[in-house]
Design an enzyme around this catalytic site. Structure first.
Site, PDB file in Angstrom:
ATOM      1  N   HIS A 165      -0.859  -1.154  -4.444  1.00 30.00           N
ATOM      2  CA  HIS A 165      -2.145  -0.466  -4.303  1.00 30.00           C
ATOM      3  C   HIS A 165      -1.836   1.003  -4.052  1.00 30.00           C
ATOM      4  O   HIS A 165      -1.337   1.371  -2.986  1.00 30.00           O
ATOM      5  CB  HIS A 165      -2.897  -1.108  -3.117  1.00 30.00           C
ATOM      6  CG  HIS A 165      -4.175  -0.448  -2.748  1.00 30.00           C
ATOM      7  ND1 HIS A 165      -4.899  -0.808  -1.643  1.00 30.00           N
ATOM      8  CD2 HIS A 165      -4.887   0.556  -3.331  1.00 30.00           C
ATOM      9  CE1 HIS A 165      -5.987  -0.056  -1.547  1.00 30.00           C
ATOM     10  NE2 HIS A 165      -5.994   0.784  -2.568  1.00 30.00           N
ATOM     11  N   MET A 224      -2.763   4.508  -3.123  1.00 29.03           N
ATOM     12  CA  MET A 224      -3.735   5.420  -2.502  1.00 29.03           C
ATOM     13  C   MET A 224      -3.108   6.801  -2.529  1.00 29.03           C
ATOM     14  O   MET A 224      -2.680   7.346  -1.492  1.00 29.03           O
ATOM     15  CB  MET A 224      -4.040   4.951  -1.072  1.00 29.03           C
ATOM     16  CG  MET A 224      -4.999   3.784  -1.035  1.00 29.03           C
ATOM     17  SD  MET A 224      -5.081   3.011   0.587  1.00 29.03           S
ATOM     18  CE  MET A 224      -3.760   1.841   0.407  1.00 29.03           C
ATOM     19  N   MET A 283     -12.724  -2.302  -2.219  1.00 26.18           N
ATOM     20  CA  MET A 283     -12.332  -2.027  -0.839  1.00 26.18           C
ATOM     21  C   MET A 283     -13.463  -2.497   0.073  1.00 26.18           C
ATOM     22  O   MET A 283     -14.611  -2.077  -0.079  1.00 26.18           O
ATOM     23  CB  MET A 283     -12.086  -0.534  -0.621  1.00 26.18           C
ATOM     24  CG  MET A 283     -10.847   0.035  -1.308  1.00 26.18           C
ATOM     25  SD  MET A 283      -9.309  -0.857  -0.952  1.00 26.18           S
ATOM     26  CE  MET A 283      -9.177  -0.703   0.832  1.00 26.18           C
ATOM     27  N   ASP A 312       0.846  -1.203   0.000  1.00 30.57           N
ATOM     28  CA  ASP A 312       0.000   0.000   0.000  1.00 30.57           C
ATOM     29  C   ASP A 312       0.872   1.240   0.000  1.00 30.57           C
ATOM     30  O   ASP A 312       1.641   1.447   0.945  1.00 30.57           O
ATOM     31  CB  ASP A 312      -0.864   0.026   1.275  1.00 30.57           C
ATOM     32  CG  ASP A 312      -1.878  -1.089   1.300  1.00 30.57           C
ATOM     33  OD1 ASP A 312      -2.724  -1.140   0.404  1.00 30.57           O
ATOM     34  OD2 ASP A 312      -1.817  -1.916   2.242  1.00 30.57           O
ATOM     35  N   MET A 368       0.620   5.215   0.290  1.00 26.45           N
ATOM     36  CA  MET A 368      -0.314   6.290   0.664  1.00 26.45           C
ATOM     37  C   MET A 368       0.461   7.598   0.707  1.00 26.45           C
ATOM     38  O   MET A 368       1.585   7.631   1.229  1.00 26.45           O
ATOM     39  CB  MET A 368      -0.904   6.024   2.053  1.00 26.45           C
ATOM     40  CG  MET A 368      -1.557   4.670   2.218  1.00 26.45           C
ATOM     41  SD  MET A 368      -2.200   4.494   3.897  1.00 26.45           S
ATOM     42  CE  MET A 368      -2.503   2.729   3.969  1.00 26.45           C
TER      43      MET A 368
HETATM   44  C1  DX5 Z   1      -6.180  -0.553   3.763  1.00 27.41           C
HETATM   45  C2  DX5 Z   1      -5.164  -1.293   2.913  1.00 27.41           C
HETATM   46  C3  DX5 Z   1      -5.100  -2.751   3.153  1.00 27.41           C
HETATM   47  C4  DX5 Z   1      -4.731  -3.160   4.550  1.00 27.41           C
HETATM   48  C5  DX5 Z   1      -5.586  -4.339   4.877  1.00 27.41           C
HETATM   49  O1  DX5 Z   1      -6.332   0.713   3.245  1.00 27.41           O
HETATM   50  O2  DX5 Z   1      -5.442  -1.096   1.549  1.00 27.41           O
HETATM   51  O3  DX5 Z   1      -4.274  -3.421   2.197  1.00 27.41           O
HETATM   52  O4  DX5 Z   1      -3.387  -3.511   4.724  1.00 27.41           O
HETATM   53  O5  DX5 Z   1      -5.385  -4.649   6.201  1.00 27.41           O
HETATM   54  P1  DX5 Z   1      -6.263  -5.727   6.981  1.00 27.41           P
HETATM   55  O6  DX5 Z   1      -6.179  -7.014   6.214  1.00 27.41           O
HETATM   56  O7  DX5 Z   1      -5.611  -5.766   8.314  1.00 27.41           O
HETATM   57  O8  DX5 Z   1      -7.669  -5.195   7.040  1.00 27.41           O
HETATM   58 ZN    ZN Z   2      -4.429  -2.300   0.033  1.00 26.38          ZN
END
Ligand code: DX5
Ligand code: ZN
Length: 218
Positions: free
Chosen positions: A65, A67, A136, A34, A36
């Site tokens: 991913h 963000m 999501m 991720d 961000m």
């Molecule tokens: C949240 C992320 C996820 C996160 C999921 O914004 O995109 O990838 O790591 O974490 P869990 O599996 O702990 O909900």
């Molecule tokens: Zn993610």
């Protein structure tokens, strides 16, 4: 069968290499990273230096991913670093299309991400341009949140849409996946499962084994 992507947001940053090695040995299929930027979501997480470090740690596919407000700015560098797939939010300013095109042009798998409040129909115009549709199942920005109610219905609707259109787009889910929520997501049609806490909190080997041998998925 499904693909299990371990989200390293929940790994121990002080022992990332050890956690990644444990998850790989346990048999995860890919690692989910991720990124961000503190704008698209309030939090800041990893930057591309972590992607570089991950590439040196594992040969498993890296699934990024984004963000971030400006996903296009990341595509070339991520492609050079050797990631396999990059997913971009539908909700980014200016839309996801320029980044999706660049991802495909770089020879990578492209993913479109929908926030919980974005309707499945938003993905319709993009289906030809993507390899995975990431739904999501929590609000983006943090790990360890609870799976949102209504997520399974949304996965079902996405699966119906891809089947009706004869699309081979894989439905991926991200957020709140654990032994309790995985069967529902799978039955609804998710075939790529992102899990952070459920993989990295506690005994990684046992966690992965349990997720992969979930009996309700037979
Ligand atoms: C949240 C992320 C996820 C996160 C999921 O914004 O995109 O990838 O790591 O974490 P869990 O599996 O702990 O909900
Ligand atoms: Zn993610």
């Amino acid at each position: 069968m499904f693909e299990l992507c371990a989200s390293i947001l929940a790994a121990n940053p002080e022992n990332l290499a050890r956690d990644v090695q444990d998850a790989e040995t346990a048999g995860v299929d890919a690692f989910h990273i991720d990124l961000m930027d503190g704008c698209f979501v309030p939090a800041v997480s990893f930057d591309t230096r972590v992607v570089r470090a991950m590439r040196a740690m594992t040969k498993k596919p890296l699934d990024v991913h984004l963000m971030v407000d400006r996903p296009l700015n990341y595509v070339e560098e991520l492609a050079d670093l050797g990631v396999e797939s990059i997913s971009v939010h539908y909700e980014v300013p200016g839309g996801a299309e320029p980044a999706l095109k660049a991802i495909r042009a770089a020879g990578l798998k492209a993913g479109l991400v929908l926030n919980p409040e974005t309707s499945i129909s938003a993905a319709l115009p993009y289906l030809e341009q993507i390899d995975q549709l990431l739904l999501m199942t929590v609000h983006p920005g943090h790990g360890g949140q609870a799976y949102l109610s209504g997520s399974n219905e949304k996965i079902t609707a996405a699966r119906a849409m891809t089947q009706i259109l004869g699309s081979s787009v894989v439905i991926q889910v991200d957020g709140g996946i654990n032994l309790k929520t995985l069967p529902g997501a799978y039955k609804a049609g998710a075939r790529s499962i992102v899990a952070g806490s459920a993989v990295f909190c506690g005994n990684i080997q046992k966690n992965v084994l349990r997720l992969q041998s979930e009996p309700d998925l037979e």
